[in-house]
Design a protein around this motif. Structure first.
Motif, PDB file in Angstrom:
ATOM      1  N   PRO A   1       0.832  -1.217   0.000  1.00 43.48           N
ATOM      2  CA  PRO A   1       0.000   0.000   0.000  1.00 43.48           C
ATOM      3  C   PRO A   1       0.863   1.262   0.000  1.00 43.48           C
ATOM      4  O   PRO A   1       1.502   1.591   1.000  1.00 43.48           O
ATOM      5  N   THR A   2       0.874   1.934  -1.113  1.00 45.84           N
ATOM      6  CA  THR A   2       1.616   3.183  -1.263  1.00 45.84           C
ATOM      7  C   THR A   2       0.687   4.226  -1.874  1.00 45.84           C
ATOM      8  O   THR A   2      -0.344   3.889  -2.483  1.00 45.84           O
ATOM      9  N   PRO A   3       1.014   5.518  -1.735  1.00 48.69           N
ATOM     10  CA  PRO A   3       0.192   6.548  -2.381  1.00 48.69           C
ATOM     11  C   PRO A   3       0.088   6.340  -3.887  1.00 48.69           C
ATOM     12  O   PRO A   3      -0.941   6.667  -4.489  1.00 48.69           O
ATOM     13  N   GLN A   4       1.140   5.793  -4.504  1.00 47.54           N
ATOM     14  CA  GLN A   4       1.106   5.577  -5.945  1.00 47.54           C
ATOM     15  C   GLN A   4       0.100   4.487  -6.336  1.00 47.54           C
ATOM     16  O   GLN A   4      -0.431   4.499  -7.450  1.00 47.54           O
ATOM     17  N   ALA A   5      -0.153   3.540  -5.441  1.00 46.41           N
ATOM     18  CA  ALA A   5      -1.083   2.457  -5.743  1.00 46.41           C
ATOM     19  C   ALA A   5      -2.528   2.847  -5.458  1.00 46.41           C
ATOM     20  O   ALA A   5      -3.449   2.141  -5.861  1.00 46.41           O
ATOM     21  N   LEU A   6      -2.727   3.973  -4.781  1.00 48.14           N
ATOM     22  CA  LEU A   6      -4.074   4.419  -4.425  1.00 48.14           C
ATOM     23  C   LEU A   6      -4.782   4.962  -5.664  1.00 48.14           C
ATOM     24  O   LEU A   6      -4.205   5.718  -6.448  1.00 48.14           O
ATOM     25  N   VAL A   7      -6.038   4.577  -5.863  1.00 47.01           N
ATOM     26  CA  VAL A   7      -6.847   5.062  -6.982  1.00 47.01           C
ATOM     27  C   VAL A   7      -7.973   5.922  -6.409  1.00 47.01           C
ATOM     28  O   VAL A   7      -8.849   5.427  -5.694  1.00 47.01           O
TER      29      VAL A   7
END
Length: 386
Positions: free
Chosen positions: A153-159
């Motif tokens: 879970p990273t900010p880049q993986a957040l949609v």
């Protein structure tokens, strides 16, 4: 155009969002009124009302010349309804409070929501379509699962959902048919509208564990008063919205003009010219208004069908008449009216067939007996309803 240009050219679109369709007017109003704006707003509240309701016959003039805009412009009306209603909606949005547009189907709630969003923040695209299958992710966030598996879970993986995207950018999020969402899904908006932030537990311990709403963020939702399969909103969620009821168009001339305008546009998109006579449109709108109200313009009682005889349905029928006369000529458009009306009234309840026949035996017959040639011809077409 070269073969490469042809291959890479973007395809034409059937419809454009309000912010593109009315881009010149929006740019003009932004330059015309330099008054104070609420945080994040593209236009002043006064200009938002003008954009939606029009400037009447007045041509607005820019305070100073602009390189790409005309010096004067008449702003066309886009929503047919009470100006006071639009003003209350704008005041609600300026106060960053949720706005809920309610009314019967086909009363242009979605169109008003789109116009307000385009004028306030420049985009109407941050939209959630409510259905029985809508999940809480549509209001909060989801994950790019390929990145989630690779990075965790990273900010880049957040949609971001459309609502979360609106929160980050301080824009308007739209929720269509909110009462079609399950109650537990609807209630995801309670904390968003009260706390103005979304928690991301998967990112706890980082600066991205909470997303706070930027100034200007708010929500416009729509809901139908007469619909099946709806879910009642909780009292907590209702308290976070200002409710505004969008009523059917009261003025017959305004409704007829709207039906003609939108039907003409639909037929143009179909590649033809609109050739339906004014007399046919007058009859069509009159029938819809009589059946919608349960009473004719003359005061005769009419049994209302279960189907909502909305202006939107009248536009659909008028457009169908226009396409038929353009591509399948050979008869009078009036001859096609009974069949299209029967298709409309039988959508919800087959028993409405009898109610439509009753309307023919009542107002249609009485108008024919009064000497109207158009209504006499319509009465002669009664057999087409069987």
């Amino acid at each position: 155009m070269t073969p490469t240009d042809t291959a890479t050219a973007l395809p034409a679109r059937q419809t454009l969002p309000a912010e593109e369709r009315h881009a010149t007017e929006l740019d003009f109003l932004a330059a015309h009124d330099e008054g104070p704006r609420p945080p994040g707003w593209r236009l002043t509240p006064r200009s938002v009302v003008t954009f939606v309701c029009g400037s009447g016959d007045e041509a607005l003039k820019l305070p100073k010349p602009h390189e790409t805009l005309p010096d004067k412009l008449v702003i066309a009306p886009k929503f047919v309804g009470e100006r006071a209603l639009v003003e209350r909606c704008v005041v609600t949005l300026a106060g960053e409070r949720g706005l809920l547009l309610v009314g019967e189907p086909g009363t242009a709630k979605s169109m008003l929501s789109e116009l307000l969003s385009a004028a306030v923040c420049g985009t109407s695209a941050l939209t959630v379509q409510g259905t029985a299958g809508t999940t809480e992710d549509a209001f909060r966030y989801g994950w790019n699962y390929a990145l989630l598996l690779a990075q965790g879970p990273t900010p880049q993986a957040l949609v971001d959902s459309p609502v979360l995207g609106a929160m980050r950018s301080g824009r308007v999020a739209r929720v269509e048919e909110i009462t079609r969402c399950l109650p537990e899904v609807q209630d995801a908006l309670v904390s968003i509208l009260s706390d103005r932030r979304v928690s991301v537990p998967e990112l706890s311990g980082t600066d991205d564990a909470q997303v706070a709403a930027a100034p200007g963020f708010t929500v416009i939702a729509t809901a139908n008063l007469r619909d099946r399969g709806v879910s009642e909103m909780s009292a907590a969620l209702k308290r976070r919205f200002n409710f505004e009821t969008v009523h059917p168009i009261a003025d017959v001339d305004a409704e007829t003009a709207l039906v003609r305008r939108q039907a003409e546009a639909a037929v143009r998109r179909a590649g033809a010219a609109f050739g339906v006579d004014d007399a046919v449109l007058d009859v069509l709108v009159t029938v819809f208004r009589d059946l919608r109200a349960g009473r004719s313009a003359e005061g005769w009682d009419v049994e209302r069908p279960g189907t909502v005889m909305s202006t939107a349905e009248a536009v659909s029928v008028a457009a169908s008449l226009g396409v038929a006369t353009a591509y399948l000529p050979g008869g009078d458009a009036l001859d096609l009216v009974p069949g299209h009306l029967l298709g409309v009234v039988r959508k919800d309840d087959p028993a409405d067939h009898a109610r439509l026949l009753g309307y023919w035996d009542g107002p249609v017959r009485r108008r024919a007996e009064d000497g109207s040639a158009t209504w006499r011809r319509l009465w002669d077409l009664r057999e087409n309803l069987r």
